[in-house]
Design a protein around this motif. Sequence first.
Motif, PDB file in Angstrom:
ATOM      1  N   THR A   4      14.147  48.609  29.579  1.00 59.10           N
ATOM      2  CA  THR A   4      14.794  49.545  30.497  1.00 59.10           C
ATOM      3  C   THR A   4      14.508  49.225  31.957  1.00 59.10           C
ATOM      4  O   THR A   4      15.356  49.466  32.820  1.00 59.10           O
ATOM      5  CB  THR A   4      14.343  50.985  30.186  1.00 59.10           C
ATOM      6  N   GLN A  63      22.720  52.024  31.735  1.00 63.38           N
ATOM      7  CA  GLN A  63      21.652  52.046  30.738  1.00 63.38           C
ATOM      8  C   GLN A  63      20.702  53.214  30.986  1.00 63.38           C
ATOM      9  O   GLN A  63      20.326  53.934  30.055  1.00 63.38           O
ATOM     10  CB  GLN A  63      20.877  50.727  30.774  1.00 63.38           C
ATOM     11  N   ALA A 113      12.601  55.416  26.530  1.00 63.54           N
ATOM     12  CA  ALA A 113      12.829  54.119  27.150  1.00 63.54           C
ATOM     13  C   ALA A 113      11.934  53.062  26.523  1.00 63.54           C
ATOM     14  O   ALA A 113      10.912  53.364  25.900  1.00 63.54           O
ATOM     15  CB  ALA A 113      12.561  54.200  28.646  1.00 63.54           C
ATOM     16  N   HIS A 162      16.969  58.257  31.744  1.00 64.01           N
ATOM     17  CA  HIS A 162      15.750  57.665  32.298  1.00 64.01           C
ATOM     18  C   HIS A 162      15.852  57.652  33.820  1.00 64.01           C
ATOM     19  O   HIS A 162      16.462  56.768  34.412  1.00 64.01           O
ATOM     20  CB  HIS A 162      15.585  56.241  31.751  1.00 64.01           C
TER      21      HIS A 162
END
Length: 501
Positions: free
Chosen positions: A229, A255, A225, A261
């Motif tokens: 992010t 995303q 990331a 993430h």
Amino acid sequence: MADAVGAASPLGPYDILVALADDLSDRHLDAVEATVGLSIPGILVGRDLAELQTKAAASLAALTAPTQEAPLRVKIVPRLPIGLVEGTGFALTGRHADPEALRSLLGHGKSLVCVTGHGDGIDGDLGPLVLCPLDRDFLTTGTMSPPTCRVSGHCHRCDARLGSQILKLRQLHPSAIRARAMIWNTCVGWPSRKSFVDRTYGAGMRLAVSASIGALVTTSRISLASPVTIEALCATLVRGVPIGEAVAAHNASAQARRAGHRLLLFGDPLLRIAPRLARDAAPQPRLRPAQPACQAQQRLAVEAPPNGAADTRLVAAIARVHAGVDEDRRAGFAELCTALAREGVESHWARVGASIDVTPAVCPHCRAPANRHALQVAASATRHLVICRRCEVAADIPERPLIAVRLQAGGICRVTAYRPPSGTPWLGAIVARRCRPYASETRFWQQGADGTPARRMEVDPVEFEAPTTLAAVFLVGDRLHVFSRPYAASALAPLPEEVPT
């Protein structure tokens, strides 16, 4: 606040898992991450009952504290080659920031602190400062899995002995951070209970139990990331959205899913750190009129990969590896092993690549659930990183691997699949990567009777008194393969093979 202690209790949105740190297992974290709903559950944790009670009281105080004004947004990106840039209700710091100014910002209290930088759960990069839990407890806690600095008495981040003036000037203890909430967007903020270094030592533990931080949002496994992010997450929080809802929205975003993430929340999911505002009236950070050029510089710096010189050398080494001349291939391979001993080739892929997708996988070493990250690193090249909560980046392989290696307990390295056929050109090595003051070592993989890689290599049972990461690196044809696994201090000795759980 709901209490959902125990693996048998299903977790729902807005629930709170209350546990002692020693009881908080990877299974609990998986259950928290898997909860579906408007909000993510929160976690309240303490190293003992007294600390847990103190944290619960602090969490309740944060929940009921008045929030008539938006928090100061403190954004720390250590890789940026800048100092301190301040705006209305906003501060951005890079690696050239004044240490005392940074200490002041982190002690503000009425703030949202966002850090994007290196962290292994034990310490963290803040630019001019190191987030480090070194104190009396750190030096006296007994465990079978201490960090390198406890074994050696030497801090490899600052290249100084523990207790030295250099370290005192650079250290920021986690207890010095005061904030309504903190987002530690790092490699791994909360390590596995089975990590090769006991997480009791870690900065992640100290931040999670801190009574001076209303809530901590962080990672529990290595993630790929950038500061971008978490931009939407930060903006949502300063609109007054409850933190559990904001983190849930982040984890569900396209995303975040593409990058694998996922964030955990240590605190009450109902906590708001800003006044509740209309959804279409979100305040945007404004820099002072005299500093418009700095904003453009920040944006470019965030997008540009750091360590340009090191990346350039690595790209040249990879080119030599793919060249047809045998001497060039060997020289490039040796340089790749050096890079692997320094930081891991996967760090380069993460800087220059773009995440394509993330799929479930199984760790090739400990057989625990893992994630497979597909990274586009060139126009026609894709790398696959298998990331395990316990073994970190367990595999860094091409799209079509030609060899598979398992690193077992006691430092046994075994070729398990895709063994290259006789006559296939290959180069192989084992790299033992250790932090200063211990030196890293490289030895070439042995050749079998038929000219292919030996099916098994075993690390010499010498005293590895400090944590060590072993990596088996292979170039088969023109395809690079890296398999790595960290071992606890003194763990590289023959042991019974672990049983998958």
